[in-house]
Design a protein around this motif. Structure first.
Motif, PDB file in Angstrom:
ATOM      1  N   UNK A   1     -69.050  23.982 -39.072  1.00  0.00           N
ATOM      2  CA  UNK A   1     -67.764  24.414 -39.718  1.00  0.00           C
ATOM      3  C   UNK A   1     -66.718  23.866 -39.505  1.00  0.00           C
ATOM      4  N   UNK A   2     -66.397  23.983 -38.119  1.00  0.00           N
ATOM      5  CA  UNK A   2     -65.016  23.406 -37.751  1.00  0.00           C
ATOM      6  C   UNK A   2     -65.629  21.592 -37.429  1.00  0.00           C
ATOM      7  N   UNK A   3     -66.637  21.471 -37.230  1.00  0.00           N
ATOM      8  CA  UNK A   3     -67.148  19.451 -37.078  1.00  0.00           C
ATOM      9  C   UNK A   3     -66.956  19.090 -38.441  1.00  0.00           C
TER      10      UNK A   3
ATOM     11  N   UNK B   1     -59.879  25.821 -38.972  1.00  0.00           N
ATOM     12  CA  UNK B   1     -59.943  26.025 -37.224  1.00  0.00           C
ATOM     13  C   UNK B   1     -58.747  27.368 -37.396  1.00  0.00           C
ATOM     14  N   UNK B   2     -57.807  27.494 -38.015  1.00  0.00           N
ATOM     15  CA  UNK B   2     -56.904  28.569 -38.121  1.00  0.00           C
ATOM     16  C   UNK B   2     -57.528  29.286 -39.043  1.00  0.00           C
TER      17      UNK B   2
ATOM     18  N   UNK C   1     -63.148  35.442 -36.653  1.00  0.00           N
ATOM     19  CA  UNK C   1     -64.362  35.431 -36.647  1.00  0.00           C
ATOM     20  C   UNK C   1     -64.927  34.905 -35.142  1.00  0.00           C
ATOM     21  N   UNK C   2     -64.452  33.828 -34.487  1.00  0.00           N
ATOM     22  CA  UNK C   2     -63.995  33.578 -33.104  1.00  0.00           C
ATOM     23  C   UNK C   2     -63.754  34.730 -32.520  1.00  0.00           C
TER      24      UNK C   2
ATOM     25  N   UNK D   1     -58.690  30.401 -29.438  1.00  0.00           N
ATOM     26  CA  UNK D   1     -58.340  32.205 -29.492  1.00  0.00           C
ATOM     27  C   UNK D   1     -56.071  32.194 -28.796  1.00  0.00           C
ATOM     28  N   UNK D   2     -55.815  32.524 -29.892  1.00  0.00           N
ATOM     29  CA  UNK D   2     -53.752  32.781 -28.960  1.00  0.00           C
ATOM     30  C   UNK D   2     -54.006  33.613 -28.432  1.00  0.00           C
ATOM     31  N   UNK D   3     -53.200  33.502 -27.488  1.00  0.00           N
ATOM     32  CA  UNK D   3     -52.081  33.919 -26.600  1.00  0.00           C
ATOM     33  C   UNK D   3     -52.517  35.782 -26.800  1.00  0.00           C
TER      34      UNK D   3
END
Length: 353
Positions: free
Chosen positions: A93-95, A101-102, A107-108, A144-146
């Motif tokens: 999907x991201x490719x 992405x955001x 889900x990631x 993944x954000x911190x």
């Protein structure tokens, strides 16, 4: 409209007819609605829905709705617990749609959390499964954000690396997780795991620093005991065995008894080792029933210590306690040899003569 009005069966029949429409943009959307409606109502399993969405992908591209179908595919695979396939679908999907992405971060994160939480030290986990999980987490963790969620994923990654016998890499993952801990208790727990990884990697100075920098006076008894055992193990590695025994004091946890027993065995203090390992055996060997391989090994350990201490009273009790239970052939041979007294051996020889 029919579906929203509650006419599910009628709506499904209408969608099914539309799924055969000559226009791809109509057929694909209708087929997608059939799958989504059936899934929402429990008429098909998530894995079946995922298979259906996969079959729609080519037509969805022609109809200009591939993004929507791919989102549904990821959701179905996640719901089905097909975590590696879900992550591959996210990558696809991201490719194709990098602008997603955001939107796909939750889900990631969900997928990585599951991969990280799977017990890396369970006996049934195959090394190849651990390696695959580690590779997937490492290649996606920076998406993944911190925050606390990322910290938990990194800690899970570290435990898997530790299970694979890579304590140096595990320590690096624990170090990344430590600043993301949600509270002092979690920080202290991660600090203990980091210290253990450093010890296993022969980095004793770093282990000492990890323990010193993550102290928590309010830690509960279980965590305090765990950190105490790790600290004592570090002291023993540094050659301060008496200080390690003093630190463990009256700690009767399994880990503390095991470490005290090992230190006493290294010191060849066999009578004291018998007392400590005997308490460990009393806690962990069942009164009746089969013994696990670990329990068999514990019985042999106690018998070995008692034999070196010439403690035939303990050997006799141990023989009566577990001697009649099935062990592996090799362990049975060793155990029988250890618990057989010289008098018994002489009697057997006399009977044979």
């Amino acid at each position: 409209m029919t579906l929203k009005a509650g006419g599910q069966d009628k709506a499904l029949a209408m969608f099914s007819r539309l799924a055969s429409d000559r226009k791809p943009e109509v057929a694909v959307v209708a087929a997608e609605q059939v799958l989504g409606t059936k899934l929402d109502n429990g008429r098909i399993r998530p894995a079946e829905a995922a298979s259906g969405y996969e079959k729609l992908l080519f037509a969805a591209r022609q109809a200009g709705v591939e993004k929507e179908v791919r989102h549904n595919l990821v959701a179905a695979l996640t719901q089905a617990g097909e975590w590696p396939r879900a992550l591959i679908s996210v990558d696809d999907d991201l490719r194709l749609f990098p602008e997603d992405r955001i939107a796909l971060v939750p889900q990631v994160e969900q997928i990585l959390q599951h991969l990280a939480e799977t017990d890396g030290q369970a006996g049934g986990t195959k090394p190849v499964e651990l390696i695959d999980a580690v590779a997937m987490i490492e290649s996606h963790i920076d998406q993944i954000p911190d925050g606390p969620a990322k910290g938990k994923i990194l800690a899970g990654l570290a435990r898997k690396l530790q299970a694979l016998g890579l304590p140096g890499k595990a320590a690096i993952a624990f170090e990344r997780a430590l600043p993301l801990a949600s509270d002092d208790a979690q920080r202290a727990a991660l600090g203990a795991e980091l210290a253990q990884a450093d010890i296993d990697a022969q980095r004793l100075g770093q282990a000492r620093r990890a323990l010193d920098e993550t102290q928590d006076p309010g830690a509960d008894a279980t965590l305090a005991s765990r950190r105490r055992v790790i600290t004592a193990g570090l002291l023993a590695r540094e050659g301060s065995r008496d200080q390690a025994l003093q630190l463990l004091g009256q700690d009767e946890s399994d880990a503390a008894l095991d470490l005290k027993g090992r230190i006493l065995e290294e010191q060849r203090n066999w009578p004291e080792a018998v007392l400590v390992v005997g308490r460990l055996a009393t806690k962990n060997l069942p009164e009746v029933g089969a013994l696990t391989p670990e329990q068999q090994q514990l019985a042999i350990r106690l018998a070995t210590d008692a034999g070196r201490a010439n403690d035939w009273g303990t050997l006799d009790r141990l023989r009566e306690w577990v001697g009649g239970r099935r062990m592996s052939v090799e362990r049975q041979r060793i155990f029988t040899l250890l618990v057989t007294s010289p008098e018994d051996e002489l009697r057997k020889r006399a009977q044979l003569q």
